[in-house]
Design a protein around this motif. Structure first.
Motif, PDB file in Angstrom:
ATOM      1  N   TRP A 246      31.752  52.468  32.742  1.00  0.00           N
ATOM      2  CA  TRP A 246      31.725  51.401  31.749  1.00  0.00           C
ATOM      3  C   TRP A 246      31.324  50.083  32.416  1.00  0.00           C
ATOM      4  O   TRP A 246      32.135  49.445  33.092  1.00  0.00           O
ATOM      5  CB  TRP A 246      33.099  51.224  31.112  1.00  0.00           C
ATOM      6  CG  TRP A 246      33.611  52.406  30.360  1.00  0.00           C
ATOM      7  CD1 TRP A 246      34.026  53.602  30.876  1.00  0.00           C
ATOM      8  CD2 TRP A 246      33.778  52.507  28.945  1.00  0.00           C
ATOM      9  NE1 TRP A 246      34.444  54.442  29.880  1.00  0.00           N
ATOM     10  CE2 TRP A 246      34.309  53.795  28.671  1.00  0.00           C
ATOM     11  CE3 TRP A 246      33.544  51.630  27.876  1.00  0.00           C
ATOM     12  CZ2 TRP A 246      34.600  54.223  27.387  1.00  0.00           C
ATOM     13  CZ3 TRP A 246      33.835  52.061  26.596  1.00  0.00           C
ATOM     14  CH2 TRP A 246      34.356  53.338  26.358  1.00  0.00           C
ATOM     15  N   ASN A 247      30.077  49.687  32.251  1.00  0.00           N
ATOM     16  CA  ASN A 247      29.619  48.365  32.705  1.00  0.00           C
ATOM     17  C   ASN A 247      30.019  48.055  34.147  1.00  0.00           C
ATOM     18  O   ASN A 247      30.566  46.991  34.452  1.00  0.00           O
ATOM     19  CB  ASN A 247      30.151  47.263  31.773  1.00  0.00           C
ATOM     20  CG  ASN A 247      29.612  47.394  30.364  1.00  0.00           C
ATOM     21  OD1 ASN A 247      28.425  47.638  30.173  1.00  0.00           O
ATOM     22  ND2 ASN A 247      30.485  47.261  29.384  1.00  0.00           N
ATOM     23  N   VAL A 248      29.738  49.002  35.035  1.00  0.00           N
ATOM     24  CA  VAL A 248      30.127  48.847  36.432  1.00  0.00           C
ATOM     25  C   VAL A 248      29.170  47.915  37.163  1.00  0.00           C
ATOM     26  O   VAL A 248      27.947  48.070  37.077  1.00  0.00           O
ATOM     27  CB  VAL A 248      30.176  50.221  37.134  1.00  0.00           C
ATOM     28  CG1 VAL A 248      30.390  50.054  38.637  1.00  0.00           C
ATOM     29  CG2 VAL A 248      31.286  51.083  36.537  1.00  0.00           C
ATOM     30  N   ASP A 249      29.740  46.954  37.880  1.00  0.00           N
ATOM     31  CA  ASP A 249      28.986  46.066  38.768  1.00  0.00           C
ATOM     32  C   ASP A 249      29.360  46.401  40.210  1.00  0.00           C
ATOM     33  O   ASP A 249      30.520  46.668  40.509  1.00  0.00           O
ATOM     34  CB  ASP A 249      29.319  44.597  38.517  1.00  0.00           C
ATOM     35  CG  ASP A 249      28.898  44.106  37.138  1.00  0.00           C
ATOM     36  OD1 ASP A 249      27.995  44.730  36.536  1.00  0.00           O
ATOM     37  OD2 ASP A 249      29.478  43.117  36.675  1.00  0.00           O
ATOM     38  N   LEU A 250      28.363  46.357  41.098  1.00  0.00           N
ATOM     39  CA  LEU A 250      28.625  46.627  42.512  1.00  0.00           C
ATOM     40  C   LEU A 250      27.508  45.998  43.340  1.00  0.00           C
ATOM     41  O   LEU A 250      26.330  46.164  43.013  1.00  0.00           O
ATOM     42  CB  LEU A 250      28.684  48.138  42.785  1.00  0.00           C
ATOM     43  CG  LEU A 250      28.919  48.568  44.232  1.00  0.00           C
ATOM     44  CD1 LEU A 250      30.309  48.153  44.702  1.00  0.00           C
ATOM     45  CD2 LEU A 250      28.738  50.085  44.376  1.00  0.00           C
ATOM     46  N   ASP A 251      27.879  45.289  44.395  1.00  0.00           N
ATOM     47  CA  ASP A 251      26.904  44.721  45.326  1.00  0.00           C
ATOM     48  C   ASP A 251      27.163  45.280  46.718  1.00  0.00           C
ATOM     49  O   ASP A 251      28.290  45.172  47.231  1.00  0.00           O
ATOM     50  CB  ASP A 251      27.006  43.193  45.368  1.00  0.00           C
ATOM     51  CG  ASP A 251      26.488  42.551  44.101  1.00  0.00           C
ATOM     52  OD1 ASP A 251      25.304  42.769  43.782  1.00  0.00           O
ATOM     53  OD2 ASP A 251      27.267  41.837  43.430  1.00  0.00           O
ATOM     54  N   LEU A 252      26.127  45.855  47.312  1.00  0.00           N
ATOM     55  CA  LEU A 252      26.200  46.336  48.683  1.00  0.00           C
ATOM     56  C   LEU A 252      25.403  45.383  49.556  1.00  0.00           C
ATOM     57  O   LEU A 252      24.193  45.221  49.381  1.00  0.00           O
ATOM     58  CB  LEU A 252      25.647  47.758  48.786  1.00  0.00           C
ATOM     59  CG  LEU A 252      26.368  48.812  47.933  1.00  0.00           C
ATOM     60  CD1 LEU A 252      25.765  50.183  48.189  1.00  0.00           C
ATOM     61  CD2 LEU A 252      27.865  48.819  48.192  1.00  0.00           C
ATOM     62  N   VAL A 253      26.102  44.758  50.482  1.00  0.00           N
ATOM     63  CA  VAL A 253      25.509  43.738  51.352  1.00  0.00           C
ATOM     64  C   VAL A 253      25.096  44.388  52.664  1.00  0.00           C
ATOM     65  O   VAL A 253      25.840  45.199  53.223  1.00  0.00           O
ATOM     66  CB  VAL A 253      26.530  42.611  51.608  1.00  0.00           C
ATOM     67  CG1 VAL A 253      25.953  41.548  52.522  1.00  0.00           C
ATOM     68  CG2 VAL A 253      26.986  42.007  50.278  1.00  0.00           C
TER      69      VAL A 253
END
Length: 240
Positions: free
Chosen positions: A18-25
């Motif tokens: 459900w509307n997943v946000d994820l940032d991989l730096v």
């Protein structure tokens, strides 16, 4: 390196992400955490291309190139672009030797090579002695090492590990933790792991994304994983 925004996924009529946000730096080890059945492996399979995404965005960007939309890339294209993947079930060729497994992985890379580089056996020295042993003849721990070596052999920019401690002995889990820290801190590799063992997460990861029923309900520095947050989201009662 990789940015997900409002990612939704369905199994049939069941809404699983459900509307997943994820940032991989770049250069950071991130752990997706949560109780079993909360969407960790589903999210991994969406990133690796083994499950379709219903809506949202998934953008890949190298330091030297423009942003690229990953949503329509096939799994093999994601691998060629620099995503190494170790699934829960290893997916080694059990009737092929260690060396044959590694050669097949080499041939599937973006720039096929014939020889296994010495750096692979430097990272996985136990495998060198088992080069002519079939996958089925290896211990569970060495089968996992082989799966990792296959994922590493084409020098991925992003290494993804799905439930890496599952089914492994405590001594090997400690050694695996050392290896992940070495890959991340000494070699600068970006790592994403789906995991639920908190001691292991605290040891190897820099950041976390906590999933609950397919939603990311918390994220931040691993040091922020305090008892209040864990008792609220990481107890069996919270899954009800």
């Amino acid at each position: 390196m990789l940015s997900l925004r409002s990612v939704n996924q369905y199994y049939g009529n069941q809404h699983t992400l459900w509307n997943v946000d994820l940032d991989l730096v770049p250069g950071v080890c991130t752990s997706v955490i949560g109780l079993p059945g909360m969407g960790k492996t589903t999210l991994i399979n969406c990133i690796t291309g083994f499950l379709p995404v219903e809506s949202g965005s998934m953008v890949w960007q190298d330091a030297s190139g423009p942003p690229q939309d990953m949503l329509h890339w096939q799994a093999e294209h994601r691998s060629a672009m620099g995503i190494g993947y170790v699934p829960q079930d290893r997916r080694i060729f059990s009737q092929l030797t260690v060396e044959e497994n590694l050669h097949i992985a080499l041939l599937a890379g973006p720039a096929p090579r014939n020889a296994v580089s010495s750096e692979i056996y430097d990272l996985f020295p136990e495998l060198y002695a088992f080069r002519q042993v079939k996958g089925s003849g290896l211990s569970e721990d060495n089968q996992y090492q082989l799966a990792m070596a296959r994922a590493m052999i084409n020098r991925p920019r992003l290494l993804i590990l799905d439930e890496p401690t599952r089914g492994l002995g405590q001594a090997f889990i400690h050694k695996l933790g050392n290896l992940i820290v070495r890959l991340n801190q000494d070699l600068g590799m970006t790592i994403l792991l789906a995991e639920q063992h908190l001691n292991f997460i605290r040891r190897v990861a820099d950041r976390f994304c906590l999933l609950h029923r397919g939603r990311n309900v918390a994220e931040g520095d691993v040091k922020q994983l305090d008892e209040g947050l864990l008792s609220h989201w990481m107890t069996p009662e919270s899954a009800r």
